[in-house]
Design an enzyme around this catalytic site. Sequence first.
Site, PDB file in Angstrom:
ATOM      1  N   SER A 383      -2.252   3.818   1.948  1.00  0.00           N
ATOM      2  CA  SER A 383      -1.379   2.855   1.280  1.00  0.00           C
ATOM      3  C   SER A 383       0.027   2.890   1.891  1.00  0.00           C
ATOM      4  O   SER A 383       0.176   2.712   3.097  1.00  0.00           O
ATOM      5  CB  SER A 383      -1.369   3.131  -0.226  1.00  0.00           C
ATOM      6  OG  SER A 383      -0.784   2.065  -0.927  1.00  0.00           O
ATOM      7  N   ASP A 531      -6.824  -1.413  -0.806  1.00  0.00           N
ATOM      8  CA  ASP A 531      -6.070  -0.159  -0.752  1.00  0.00           C
ATOM      9  C   ASP A 531      -6.971   1.070  -0.606  1.00  0.00           C
ATOM     10  O   ASP A 531      -7.925   1.256  -1.353  1.00  0.00           O
ATOM     11  CB  ASP A 531      -5.248  -0.057  -2.037  1.00  0.00           C
ATOM     12  CG  ASP A 531      -4.176   1.012  -1.960  1.00  0.00           C
ATOM     13  OD1 ASP A 531      -4.270   1.885  -1.088  1.00  0.00           O
ATOM     14  OD2 ASP A 531      -3.240   0.957  -2.773  1.00  0.00           O
TER      15      ASP A 531
END
Length: 679
Positions: A383, A531
């Site tokens: 991320s 993600d």
Amino acid sequence: MSDDDDKIYIYSDLFSKNFSDDEKDDSYEREKQVYSGSETQNAENEYSKLRAQNSTILNNYFDNDNIKNVENLKSNDPDQIDLILFPVNKNYYMNLFDGQLIENIHSIKLRKAGFYAIYVENNNNSKWDGIYFGLSRMQVELDYKLITKKNKDGGEYEKRNTSSYDNTESVQNTVGSEKEETENKNEETSNYNSNLNNEINKICKYNLDQTDILLDDSNSERRRNSKFKIKNTNYYDNLMLQNKYTNSILYDDDDDKNNTETYTCTFKTEDQIRVPSQKKKYIYLYNKYDNATLDLNVHTYMSLGMSILCKYSLLYCGKYNHIPRDPYTPFKKPVSILSLDGGGILTISTLLVLNRLEAELRKEIGSDDIKLIDCFDMVCGTSAGGLISLALLREIDLQDVSNMWPSTIKKVFEGNRNIISGIFFEGYDVNNVKDVFLERMGNKFMSSYKKFYCFVTATDVKHKPYKLFLIRNYTHKYNSINAESYDGINKVPLWLAAWATASAPTYLKGPSAEDIKKLGINIKPEIHLVDGALKASNPALIALEECARLNNKNLSTFIKEDLDTLVSIGTGQVPTKLTQSGASSKSASTFEILINSTHLLTRANDTHREVLQRLADRENTYFRFNVPHIGDIEIDSQDVRDFDLISKATQDYLFDEKFYEIKRLAHKLANNYIRSKYL
């Protein structure tokens, strides 16, 4: 009112008007005159059809002057088309056109092998889009075709331009004779290259045989020689593959044949793209050979003959590097790893830790030119931690990353989003966020960077159960031993990797299979990435397993024999529980991802405990920095007070609890750096 104003023009009258001087000299107009006397059927003859196609009357209707940009029109004769060289003198960006477009034709010689991007921007005023009552839009259409030496030798090469020539027969005869001459030259060159490669292989084989004789004096030397020979013969055979289209002897460009990856990434050699008003598009292609030719035909589409304001460019996006270059010795020294957790705005803490560590490292070595990243063999992240990893891979200074970080994170998590708005308005401002990634990360491909190994994590939600997916700058020759072999790809631009790793559900829609195909990149099997924190918010253990796989060892053996340092930086973040269980025929929605992700999230601290247990017997090897008391701050917070709280908590943590550990780590990294550089 004049007589001309009183006159009512009917369809046939419009096409009986006299030609302008320009039209008399136009071969296309002369061809239409041939049909002008043909029989009329249903109030329309062949002549009127052809003239309608050119739409010159609408040009004269909307503007007294002919609005075609004549200077930018290329001749239909291939010999008259200017050959543009690109890139030249390390200039990896070329603006091909910026202005009023009717039709342009370009032939570009791509001097370097590697990845390229064609960028098209339609700046047309959208008010003209209503001319078809909303049924269609005025667009810029671009046709491209990549022509390599392979295409030419195979006789498959054809010019894209399909317009008729006045002397078709003579042109065909000329092209035919030139083609025969070219084929003869190519055959001679191919034979010469083949003979040269055979001679080089004979010389190399002779050298290996001589090595056997020299090392045949003792049993121990013979055993060592046997191991060396087995290892390097395989490596040599893979490396010294004959390439009939180039004079060099290198790895086969089809790298998928030399690794164990299950996902393939290919690029089209020809295609067509259309760009609506006030939109822009990138299309990527991969050129395997030096001095290939790229043909472009750019023109208006459904514009009724009007010109369109646009610009288009060509970018060089880096060379494809075979990483590791020697798959049998991927690391030349004991391995040092840097792992960065995800955490949105909390990664401000990560950057403060990295900057403090770099300052101590420079103090130890006595030079301000040393970069922290020079001390690591692998860097990975999830991320927002993945974004930092990509910035470091791009060789952006830590201080510059820190300066741009708050504004970057703010744009990625811009807006007051919650789970309801995230579900029903997924993809909100996704184009704006993509522009941020393009600006910060650029168009160069992952595999064009080879300073260190790097990967960022993503989660593939195209298939169920959802699984971890790695976007790397390297490939694997081996499968993992007694562990999972993680899927991944390396032929993607940095900005796309950034989009994938940072696409937190409810905040940003991740790149789907359709999104990736629109970029000219065809990945099989298809993927839809979001993600990586859904599967690995702390990628430290993944990094250890990746390094073990590169070394063709199981994890325990790698840790015992090859691991030197593992630095893991957390964000104090405890992931919020969302709400997993084939392949989906369509892209997963935000709602589906949330519903199927209850047990997917792995806590960073759980990974930390597992790594700690595996490295319990290794003193001065594992360093974990995870600032307390900031885990409750929202990852998308825009409150300046939260920024100050993160900064203060991190500074206190580094100068109190972790003061001596920072110095100990800096001292170790400095010694490793000096040994690798000067000893």
